[in-house]
Design a protein around this motif. Sequence first.
Motif, PDB file in Angstrom:
ATOM      1  N   TYR A  19     -47.041 -70.798  82.508  1.00 32.36           N
ATOM      2  CA  TYR A  19     -45.868 -71.530  82.039  1.00 32.36           C
ATOM      3  C   TYR A  19     -44.598 -70.721  82.303  1.00 32.36           C
ATOM      4  O   TYR A  19     -44.107 -70.027  81.424  1.00 32.36           O
ATOM      5  CB  TYR A  19     -46.001 -71.843  80.544  1.00 32.36           C
ATOM      6  N   GLU A  20     -44.104 -70.835  83.504  1.00 29.43           N
ATOM      7  CA  GLU A  20     -42.877 -70.104  83.852  1.00 29.43           C
ATOM      8  C   GLU A  20     -41.632 -70.855  83.415  1.00 29.43           C
ATOM      9  O   GLU A  20     -40.610 -70.256  83.135  1.00 29.43           O
ATOM     10  CB  GLU A  20     -42.806 -69.912  85.372  1.00 29.43           C
ATOM     11  N   SER A  21     -41.711 -72.173  83.439  1.00 30.26           N
ATOM     12  CA  SER A  21     -40.543 -72.977  83.057  1.00 30.26           C
ATOM     13  C   SER A  21     -41.022 -74.298  82.461  1.00 30.26           C
ATOM     14  O   SER A  21     -42.226 -74.579  82.443  1.00 30.26           O
ATOM     15  CB  SER A  21     -39.649 -73.257  84.272  1.00 30.26           C
ATOM     16  N   TYR A  22     -40.055 -75.084  82.030  1.00 28.57           N
ATOM     17  CA  TYR A  22     -40.381 -76.393  81.436  1.00 28.57           C
ATOM     18  C   TYR A  22     -41.036 -77.338  82.436  1.00 28.57           C
ATOM     19  O   TYR A  22     -41.531 -78.385  82.053  1.00 28.57           O
ATOM     20  CB  TYR A  22     -39.115 -77.038  80.843  1.00 28.57           C
TER      21      TYR A  22
ATOM     22  N   MET B 200     -42.404 -76.799  73.131  1.00 34.44           N
ATOM     23  CA  MET B 200     -41.831 -76.402  74.424  1.00 34.44           C
ATOM     24  C   MET B 200     -41.123 -75.058  74.339  1.00 34.44           C
ATOM     25  O   MET B 200     -41.475 -74.129  75.077  1.00 34.44           O
ATOM     26  CB  MET B 200     -40.910 -77.508  74.945  1.00 34.44           C
ATOM     27  N   PRO B 201     -40.116 -74.893  73.444  1.00 29.69           N
ATOM     28  CA  PRO B 201     -39.491 -73.562  73.371  1.00 29.69           C
ATOM     29  C   PRO B 201     -40.487 -72.472  72.958  1.00 29.69           C
ATOM     30  O   PRO B 201     -40.399 -71.352  73.453  1.00 29.69           O
ATOM     31  CB  PRO B 201     -38.375 -73.731  72.330  1.00 29.69           C
TER      32      PRO B 201
ATOM     33  N   LEU C   3     -42.603 -71.504  76.020  1.00 26.65           N
ATOM     34  CA  LEU C   3     -41.851 -70.745  77.018  1.00 26.65           C
ATOM     35  C   LEU C   3     -41.513 -69.344  76.524  1.00 26.65           C
ATOM     36  O   LEU C   3     -41.660 -68.361  77.260  1.00 26.65           O
ATOM     37  CB  LEU C   3     -40.568 -71.496  77.402  1.00 26.65           C
TER      38      LEU C   3
ATOM     39  N   ALA D 132     -44.665 -67.291  76.577  1.00 25.76           N
ATOM     40  CA  ALA D 132     -45.027 -66.865  77.934  1.00 25.76           C
ATOM     41  C   ALA D 132     -44.145 -65.706  78.391  1.00 25.76           C
ATOM     42  O   ALA D 132     -44.614 -64.757  79.021  1.00 25.76           O
ATOM     43  CB  ALA D 132     -44.896 -68.047  78.905  1.00 25.76           C
ATOM     44  N   ARG D 133     -42.877 -65.765  78.024  1.00 30.42           N
ATOM     45  CA  ARG D 133     -41.959 -64.657  78.379  1.00 30.42           C
ATOM     46  C   ARG D 133     -42.358 -63.375  77.677  1.00 30.42           C
ATOM     47  O   ARG D 133     -42.370 -62.300  78.290  1.00 30.42           O
ATOM     48  CB  ARG D 133     -40.530 -65.011  77.963  1.00 30.42           C
TER      49      ARG D 133
ATOM     50  N   ALA E 219     -45.306 -61.934  79.330  1.00 28.71           N
ATOM     51  CA  ALA E 219     -44.958 -61.341  80.634  1.00 28.71           C
ATOM     52  C   ALA E 219     -44.345 -59.956  80.435  1.00 28.71           C
ATOM     53  O   ALA E 219     -44.669 -59.012  81.157  1.00 28.71           O
ATOM     54  CB  ALA E 219     -43.993 -62.263  81.384  1.00 28.71           C
TER      55      ALA E 219
ATOM     56  N   GLU F 263     -33.944 -81.482  79.998  1.00 32.65           N
ATOM     57  CA  GLU F 263     -34.792 -80.292  79.878  1.00 32.65           C
ATOM     58  C   GLU F 263     -34.076 -79.030  80.368  1.00 32.65           C
ATOM     59  O   GLU F 263     -34.198 -77.968  79.770  1.00 32.65           O
ATOM     60  CB  GLU F 263     -36.089 -80.496  80.673  1.00 32.65           C
TER      61      GLU F 263
ATOM     62  N   TYR G 213     -33.962 -76.226  77.833  1.00 31.11           N
ATOM     63  CA  TYR G 213     -35.020 -75.212  77.989  1.00 31.11           C
ATOM     64  C   TYR G 213     -34.849 -74.302  79.199  1.00 31.11           C
ATOM     65  O   TYR G 213     -35.649 -73.381  79.391  1.00 31.11           O
ATOM     66  CB  TYR G 213     -36.386 -75.901  78.134  1.00 31.11           C
ATOM     67  N   GLY G 214     -33.824 -74.559  80.048  1.00 31.19           N
ATOM     68  CA  GLY G 214     -33.678 -73.799  81.294  1.00 31.19           C
ATOM     69  C   GLY G 214     -33.623 -72.293  81.085  1.00 31.19           C
ATOM     70  O   GLY G 214     -34.208 -71.526  81.843  1.00 31.19           O
TER      71      GLY G 214
ATOM     72  N   LEU H 195     -34.887 -70.645  78.612  1.00 28.82           N
ATOM     73  CA  LEU H 195     -35.969 -70.106  77.770  1.00 28.82           C
ATOM     74  C   LEU H 195     -37.164 -69.640  78.584  1.00 28.82           C
ATOM     75  O   LEU H 195     -37.950 -68.823  78.123  1.00 28.82           O
ATOM     76  CB  LEU H 195     -36.444 -71.164  76.759  1.00 28.82           C
ATOM     77  N   GLY H 196     -37.331 -70.164  79.782  1.00 31.71           N
ATOM     78  CA  GLY H 196     -38.510 -69.834  80.570  1.00 31.71           C
ATOM     79  C   GLY H 196     -38.397 -68.484  81.253  1.00 31.71           C
ATOM     80  O   GLY H 196     -37.368 -67.808  81.182  1.00 31.71           O
ATOM     81  N   ILE H 197     -39.472 -68.096  81.914  1.00 34.29           N
ATOM     82  CA  ILE H 197     -39.449 -66.870  82.711  1.00 34.29           C
ATOM     83  C   ILE H 197     -38.521 -67.090  83.908  1.00 34.29           C
ATOM     84  O   ILE H 197     -37.734 -66.228  84.266  1.00 34.29           O
ATOM     85  CB  ILE H 197     -40.885 -66.511  83.173  1.00 34.29           C
ATOM     86  N   VAL H 198     -38.619 -68.274  84.492  1.00 28.11           N
ATOM     87  CA  VAL H 198     -37.775 -68.644  85.624  1.00 28.11           C
ATOM     88  C   VAL H 198     -36.955 -69.873  85.235  1.00 28.11           C
ATOM     89  O   VAL H 198     -37.468 -70.797  84.607  1.00 28.11           O
ATOM     90  CB  VAL H 198     -38.651 -68.975  86.861  1.00 28.11           C
ATOM     91  N   ASP H 199     -35.665 -69.869  85.591  1.00 29.82           N
ATOM     92  CA  ASP H 199     -34.829 -71.042  85.356  1.00 29.82           C
ATOM     93  C   ASP H 199     -34.844 -71.903  86.620  1.00 29.82           C
ATOM     94  O   ASP H 199     -34.348 -71.469  87.665  1.00 29.82           O
ATOM     95  CB  ASP H 199     -33.402 -70.595  85.036  1.00 29.82           C
ATOM     96  N   PRO H 200     -35.401 -73.114  86.547  1.00 30.01           N
ATOM     97  CA  PRO H 200     -35.463 -73.955  87.746  1.00 30.01           C
ATOM     98  C   PRO H 200     -34.089 -74.234  88.358  1.00 30.01           C
ATOM     99  O   PRO H 200     -33.983 -74.463  89.562  1.00 30.01           O
ATOM    100  CB  PRO H 200     -36.102 -75.252  87.250  1.00 30.01           C
TER     101      PRO H 200
END
Lengths: 349, 307
Positions: free
Chosen positions: A170-173, A331-332, A335, A338-339, A342, B288, B292-293, B295-300
Amino acid sequence: MRYRSVAVALTLAAGAGIAAFALASAARNSTAATASETHSYTALRTAWGDPDFQGVWRYEAVIALERPARFAGREFLTDAEIAQAEQTEKDQEAKRLAGVEGEAVGRQSVAASPIRGNEYNSFWQDHGRPRKVYKQTSLITDPRDGRIPYTPDAQKADARAAARYGVGPYESYLDPDTGERCLTDGVTGMMWQGPNGGHNQIVQSPGYVTILHEEYRDRRIIPVDGRPHGKIRQWFGDSVGHWAGDTLVVDTTNFVDKTNYEWASIWTRPSETLHLVERFKRTDADTLEYTITVEDPQTFVKAWTAVIPISKIPDGTQIYEYACHEGNYAMPNLLSGARANAVKSAARK
Amino acid sequence: MPTRFRSALIIVVAAVAVAGAVWAQVRSTSRQSDAYQPARTADGKPDLSGVWQALNTANYDIQSHPARPALALIPAPPRTGVAGLVRATPSDLPAPAVRGLGAVGGVPAGEGVVDGDEIPYQPWAAAKKKENFEHWLERDPEIKCFMPGVPRATYMPYPFQILQSTDNILIAYEFAGTTRTIHMNKVGNNPSASWMGLSRGRWEGDTLVVDVTDFNDQTWFDRAGNFHSDALHIVERYTAVSPYHLMYEVTVEDPKVFTRPWKMRMPLYRRAEKDKRILEYKCVEFVEEAMYGQLGIVDPATGHVNR
């Protein structure tokens, strides 16, 4: 299993589950004939003369979509297998009522789940009434082997989806599946899928049949007034219906291509070449025989057909608001979890 | 023509003209007082079915408001420049997040839809409304594609369809694919509070009256920060006034937030296009990135690892 921890829906689903248990009358004869064996039903009519399908419906059978390997080469169960399946349902119902078994309708058991702590998810799923045992060994009737005729690429995509489901990464949404993102699980399975809210309310008005699916509050407004297909591509495509005798036939095209997203089940994903034909036939007061023919050269080497018996839930049953996205704390959390993982594994190296 | 005869003729003509005018007046008055007779459903109820839409600025602000440059504004910073120069007074500027939209992001002026144009907030609530307005970008649930609540769903700039059955009337809104079921028969309360409420309908003459309860406190009335609590009680009245118009009246009651009930009213217009249908506006995937951009490891949006 889904991480979708939807506070509001959770409460409502629990409420619905309790209501459904209360409605489950003492002893329902759980052996149902195949729907087509019943002939005596006289169609109910709406005030304006259409066959009347209105009410809340739900898939309550134990039939797998694809024929399990153990039934290979056979379309029907033996009497002994039926008896055994009925006993299993009785045992599982007792366990579900006692809260010792996390298995939900249409889903794998806790033991088989790749996710630790799946028991947590099970409590807010609707376990429904006792499931019905039918003779057929798969919902898919064509091809005769009861299996989805995937293209080689789609077969790979299906294997990939199965390996990722509930596991990630889960790298992103964009990495959770469309259901975990509170988008939809797709129109192909809408009428009989949905352990977190698989109820479908059908409401008819002159010229329209509307289907409200509780999970994701999926909605289909199907015109049955003879109009042609529209031109706009959508997630649920463009549906037009017509009455063929007492059967509602719905033709859907103009799906938007969402094959780039993660889907829990590849066979529900829409693409521009998907063409779906559905037939709704009320074979008795409590059963809707729902037949789908799915055609999409991008995913299947040929069209396939499934015949799905769907049960009427007693009058007065409501479907409730499914506030999935509004309460998608998962969702948050997913994410940021997962961060954090990592960062931790980077520090370990 | 003899003068006397001509005078008499003038009098007669004048009398006929006056009588005609009076008759026309009477006729037109009596026509106005005759309520519009709507088409009927198979069970004899007024047929409200169709695709409808509000055409006003209520979703921006249910009260009267002048035009302004953007929904989110920041005060212009003090200017430093050539010493001693007399400068124009700076006015509020669009906030950075919406600046690039220019005229597309402006707020059109509009007349209020609230009776008397006044919302009777309790003092604390008036302060909170002001704060909501100032923090619109972070707080408005519309931005997050959340269900809009009632009555806001009605006057958002999206169409909705009334699907009229016998036991239920559905209102299917385009925005966020939200549907309300109006129960025409007895129904129990929701097991918990909800975004769109629980709707109970009845006919009062030819008016559909919908009593809505069981709300949560998460929805707003508009983009101006007007809000309510979970004690919200809405009564809506839908009346067909022509083949192409519904009159929509709303009574808002919320003793936790307002000092008295208050009303809104507006016409709703039929979308008369042939085969008009409600299309998908599945906005979850549109929000999204904003939600959530980061919050992730990568921002799409950037393709880069988030820091």
